[in-house]
Each structure stands twice: as C-alpha cells, then as structure tokens.
Design a protein around this motif. Sequence first.
Motif, short mmCIF file in Angstrom:
data_model
loop_
_atom_site.label_atom_id
_atom_site.label_comp_id
_atom_site.label_asym_id
_atom_site.label_seq_id
_atom_site.Cartn_x
_atom_site.Cartn_y
_atom_site.Cartn_z
N GLY A 8 -3.84 -1.70 -11.02
CA GLY A 8 -3.48 -1.11 -9.74
C GLY A 8 -2.82 0.26 -9.81
O GLY A 8 -2.52 0.85 -8.77
N GLY A 9 -2.58 0.75 -11.02
CA GLY A 9 -1.97 2.07 -11.12
C GLY A 9 -2.96 3.16 -10.75
O GLY A 9 -4.15 2.92 -10.52
N GLY A 16 2.97 8.19 -0.43
CA GLY A 16 1.90 7.20 -0.43
C GLY A 16 2.33 5.86 -0.97
O GLY A 16 3.49 5.64 -1.30
N SER A 17 1.35 4.95 -1.07
CA SER A 17 1.60 3.58 -1.50
C SER A 17 0.62 3.16 -2.59
O SER A 17 -0.51 3.66 -2.65
N LEU A 18 1.08 2.24 -3.41
CA LEU A 18 0.24 1.58 -4.40
C LEU A 18 0.70 0.14 -4.50
O LEU A 18 1.87 -0.16 -4.28
N ARG A 19 -0.23 -0.73 -4.88
CA ARG A 19 0.11 -2.12 -5.15
C ARG A 19 -0.31 -2.45 -6.57
O ARG A 19 -1.49 -2.41 -6.91
N LEU A 20 0.69 -2.79 -7.38
CA LEU A 20 0.42 -3.21 -8.75
C LEU A 20 0.26 -4.73 -8.80
O LEU A 20 0.95 -5.45 -8.07
N SER A 21 -0.62 -5.17 -9.68
CA SER A 21 -0.82 -6.60 -9.89
C SER A 21 -0.65 -6.92 -11.37
O SER A 21 -0.90 -6.07 -12.23
N CYS A 22 -0.21 -8.14 -11.63
CA CYS A 22 -0.07 -8.61 -13.01
C CYS A 22 -0.62 -10.02 -13.09
O CYS A 22 -0.14 -10.91 -12.37
N GLY A 65 14.34 -0.96 -0.60
CA GLY A 65 13.82 -0.50 0.67
C GLY A 65 12.45 0.14 0.58
O GLY A 65 11.83 0.41 1.62
N ARG A 66 11.97 0.39 -0.63
CA ARG A 66 10.65 1.01 -0.80
C ARG A 66 9.66 0.09 -1.51
O ARG A 66 8.47 0.09 -1.20
N PHE A 67 10.15 -0.68 -2.49
CA PHE A 67 9.29 -1.56 -3.28
C PHE A 67 9.54 -3.02 -2.90
O PHE A 67 10.67 -3.39 -2.56
N THR A 68 8.49 -3.82 -2.98
CA THR A 68 8.60 -5.25 -2.72
C THR A 68 7.86 -6.02 -3.81
O THR A 68 6.68 -5.76 -4.05
N ILE A 69 8.57 -6.95 -4.44
CA ILE A 69 7.96 -7.79 -5.46
C ILE A 69 7.59 -9.13 -4.83
O ILE A 69 8.29 -9.63 -3.94
N SER A 70 6.49 -9.71 -5.30
CA SER A 70 6.08 -11.04 -4.83
C SER A 70 5.31 -11.72 -5.94
O SER A 70 4.90 -11.08 -6.91
N ARG A 71 5.14 -13.02 -5.80
CA ARG A 71 4.38 -13.77 -6.80
C ARG A 71 3.59 -14.87 -6.12
O ARG A 71 3.99 -15.38 -5.07
N LEU A 85 6.36 6.49 -2.08
CA LEU A 85 6.47 6.89 -3.49
C LEU A 85 6.93 8.33 -3.62
O LEU A 85 6.58 9.20 -2.80
N LYS A 86 7.71 8.57 -4.66
CA LYS A 86 8.28 9.88 -4.95
C LYS A 86 7.77 10.36 -6.31
O LYS A 86 7.42 9.53 -7.16
N PRO A 87 7.78 11.66 -6.54
CA PRO A 87 7.35 12.15 -7.86
C PRO A 87 8.15 11.52 -9.01
O PRO A 87 7.58 11.29 -10.08
N GLU A 88 9.41 11.22 -8.77
CA GLU A 88 10.23 10.62 -9.83
C GLU A 88 9.86 9.17 -10.11
O GLU A 88 10.39 8.57 -11.06
#
Length: 129
Positions: A8-9, A16-22, A65-71, A85-88
């Motif tokens: 998902g990277g 903007g937004s991205l959703r990572l998966s594992c 406040g920006r990222f949310t983890i779930s399983r 998302l920020k450049p950092e």
Amino acid sequence: EVHLVESGGGLVQPGGSLRLSCAASGLSFDDYAMGWFRQAPGKDREGVSSINSDGVTYYADFVKGRFTISRDNAKNMVYLQMNALKPEDTSVYYCAAILTWGQEIDSFRALGVIWYDYWGQGTQVNVSS
C-alpha cells in the motif's frame, strides 16, 4: 515460519491519504499485538501505532488525529489509514508483531521497537509535491 508482508505504500501529495496493509501468516494472530513503525533515512526506527487483539490502540503524538490503525482478526490483517500526510511522514513503514498472549500492554512496550518479535520487509511512503 512467521511472515509479515506490507503493501500500500507509494507516492502521495501533501494532504493526501494512503492505506497500508499487513498480511500476517505463521502465527496465532490473536496472541499478538500488531504495530506500525517507520524509519526515515539517517534516523532511528520509531513507533507509529499499535493495536492489541482486543482493539486497544496507541499512537505516537506526531500521528494522532491523522492516522488510524485497525485489524481484522478473521483475515490476519492489520491496516494503517494515513490521512493529512506531510512531507515529514516520508519513511519506510514496517509492520511488526509482539507476543502478548492476548493481554494488554502499556504504551512503552506497544510503541517500543526493541519489544517486537517479528518484522516485515517494509513499504516505502513518499509524501511530496
């Protein structure tokens, strides 16, 4: 053998937004808390977020406040929804697992790199205009 595979990277513009998966395999998923970590070039790996098998979550201050983890325990999957998302935030993001036997852990262990037992190979996230 335990495998953690991130996906998902990519490249996204600031804001903007991205959703990572594992995807986890080779372990009893319910016995593990799962975490997301990141490492930028020249910097130490740092904890981003963690979730235990009951859904208790922890976040680093810089993503609250920006990222949310779930399983999804039925699918042995863990996700990280990243918004605003920020450049950092540019880093390699890693999925990791820590054996907790389903018990709660404190934030020190939940976001501490040294406590985790298994790691994925990482997925690159680039935030740039």
